[in-house]
Design an enzyme around this catalytic site. Structure first.
Site, PDB file in Angstrom:
ATOM      1  CG  ASN A 115       1.226   3.649  -5.779  1.00  0.00           C
ATOM      2  OD1 ASN A 115       1.572   4.722  -6.269  1.00  0.00           O
ATOM      3  ND2 ASN A 115       1.803   2.499  -6.099  1.00  0.00           N
ATOM      4  CD  GLU A 124      -8.272  -5.089 -24.155  1.00  0.00           C
ATOM      5  OE1 GLU A 124      -7.173  -5.337 -24.633  1.00  0.00           O
ATOM      6  OE2 GLU A 124      -9.143  -4.391 -24.729  1.00  0.00           O
ATOM      7  CG  LEU A 130     -12.001  -5.470 -10.423  1.00  0.00           C
ATOM      8  CD1 LEU A 130     -11.821  -3.965 -10.272  1.00  0.00           C
ATOM      9  CD2 LEU A 130     -12.711  -6.059  -9.200  1.00  0.00           C
ATOM     10  CG  ASP A 161      -2.751  -3.521 -16.903  1.00  0.00           C
ATOM     11  OD1 ASP A 161      -3.257  -3.026 -15.884  1.00  0.00           O
ATOM     12  OD2 ASP A 161      -1.975  -4.490 -16.870  1.00  0.00           O
ATOM     13  CD  GLU A 169       4.091   2.641  -9.349  1.00  0.00           C
ATOM     14  OE1 GLU A 169       3.090   2.295  -8.698  1.00  0.00           O
ATOM     15  OE2 GLU A 169       4.977   1.828  -9.685  1.00  0.00           O
ATOM     16  NE  ARG A 174      -9.268 -12.097  -6.777  1.00  0.00           N
ATOM     17  CZ  ARG A 174      -8.988 -13.385  -6.973  1.00  0.00           C
ATOM     18  NH1 ARG A 174      -7.760 -13.826  -6.838  1.00  0.00           N
ATOM     19  NH2 ARG A 174      -9.940 -14.236  -7.327  1.00  0.00           N
ATOM     20  CG  HIS A 216       0.303  -0.994 -15.676  1.00  0.00           C
ATOM     21  ND1 HIS A 216       0.130  -2.294 -15.223  1.00  0.00           N
ATOM     22  CD2 HIS A 216       1.193  -1.076 -16.694  1.00  0.00           C
ATOM     23  CE1 HIS A 216       0.877  -3.111 -15.949  1.00  0.00           C
ATOM     24  NE2 HIS A 216       1.535  -2.395 -16.847  1.00  0.00           N
ATOM     25  N   GLY A 275       0.770  -1.238   0.000  1.00  0.00           N
ATOM     26  CA  GLY A 275       0.000   0.000   0.000  1.00  0.00           C
ATOM     27  C   GLY A 275       0.801   1.287   0.000  1.00  0.00           C
ATOM     28  CG  ASN A 324      -4.915  -0.131 -12.232  1.00  0.00           C
ATOM     29  OD1 ASN A 324      -4.634  -0.422 -11.057  1.00  0.00           O
ATOM     30  ND2 ASN A 324      -4.325  -0.729 -13.256  1.00  0.00           N
TER      31      ASN A 324
HETATM   32  C1  GRF Z   1       2.734  -0.650  -7.766  1.00  0.00           C
HETATM   33  O1  GRF Z   1       3.913  -0.743  -8.520  1.00  0.00           O
HETATM   34  C2  GRF Z   1       1.544  -0.472  -8.667  1.00  0.00           C
HETATM   35  O2  GRF Z   1       1.832   0.287  -9.793  1.00  0.00           O
HETATM   36  C3  GRF Z   1       1.245  -1.883  -9.062  1.00  0.00           C
HETATM   37  O3  GRF Z   1       1.473  -2.651  -7.920  1.00  0.00           O
HETATM   38  C4  GRF Z   1       2.399  -1.973  -7.080  1.00  0.00           C
HETATM   39  C5  GRF Z   1       1.728  -1.770  -5.754  1.00  0.00           C
HETATM   40  O4  GRF Z   1       2.588  -1.213  -4.818  1.00  0.00           O
HETATM   41  N1  GRF Z   1      -0.076  -1.973  -9.625  1.00  0.00           N
HETATM   42  P1  GRF Z   1       1.994  -0.559  -3.492  1.00  0.00           P
HETATM   43  O5  GRF Z   1       1.131  -1.632  -2.828  1.00  0.00           O
HETATM   44  O6  GRF Z   1       1.218   0.651  -3.869  1.00  0.00           O
HETATM   45  O7  GRF Z   1       3.195  -0.247  -2.657  1.00  0.00           O
END
Ligand code: GRF
Length: 219
Positions: free
Chosen positions: A16, A146, A96, A148, A177, A94, A112, A14, A110
């Protein structure tokens, strides 16, 4: 200001999610993180969210076996109970269904860890190194059925160095990010992002006039 009520969906550490929580502490941020939901009971991010005083919930997919629809109904119930306006997937592992995605048109984001549409799916950093790309990065997009593939809201790029390891590259992208997701959520929460012909238009946003050349020229 009528701040948007945001739920962050996680499966792991977590970081992000933590970046979004931090950004939303500012009084002038147009969204508040009111709920963190994990599908993994011991996800590290749940403790981080609770320590920040944010409501947490676990909807353990394993309890639903193969019944994906029942899992998603339970997830949707929690989001409804908390009167959620926007959903942010942040390391939520997951897939969806179209039914669930259809409940959140242009309201579910999302992040990525690649410059989409390159490197959809898992192991993006390893695949970027194998492909020998010189630029890599991260993308925030709206979620469509679909994987990403939804309209791109914002992207951030970093150089790839000759002797990068997967871990070094992942750390460089993760720093992007943590800046990118709060920016993208802010633009959406301010109502400045519209989807036209499957592409995002961002009202009143300007891009920096920068060129990133990799490798740099020392001459
Ligand atoms: C991040 O690199 C995000 O882009 C990807 O999974 C990772 C999650 O990291 N979808 P965190 O749980 O936010 O630290």
């Amino acid at each position: 200001m009528n701040r948007k009520r945001v739920a962050v969906l996680i499966s792991g550490r977590g970081s992000n999610m933590a970046a979004l929580i931090e950004a939303a502490k500012r009084a002038d941020y147009p969204a508040e993180i009111v709920l963190v939901v994990s599908n993994v009971p011991d996800a590290g991010g749940l403790a981080t969210a609770a320590a920040a005083g944010i409501a947490t919930a676990t909807v353990d997919h394993a309890r639903f076996g193969k019944d994906r629809a029942a899992f998603e109904r339970a997830l949707q119930d929690v989001l409804t109970q908390h009167r959620i306006d926007l959903v942010c997937l942040a390391g939520f592992m997951r897939l969806l269904t179209p039914w669930f995605v259809g409940l959140w048109p242009a309201r579910m984001l999302n992040i990525h860890p690649a410059l989409l549409p390159s490197f959809k799916g898992l192991d993006t950093h390893r695949r970027a190194l194998e492909a020998g790309v010189k630029l890599h990065g991260a993308t925030v997009h709206f979620v469509v059925p679909e994987m990403d593939s939804g309209p791109i809201i914002a992207q951030g790029a970093v150089p790839v160095h000759d002797h990068d390891t997967e871990a070094a590259l992942a750390a460089r992208v993760l720093a992007v990010e943590h800046r990118l997701y709060p920016l993208a959520l802010r633009l959406v929460a301010e109502g400045r992002v519209s989807v036209v012909d499957g592409r995002c238009r961002v009202e009143g946003a300007s891009a920096p006039d920068t060129i990133l050349l990799v490798p740099g020229d020392r001459g």
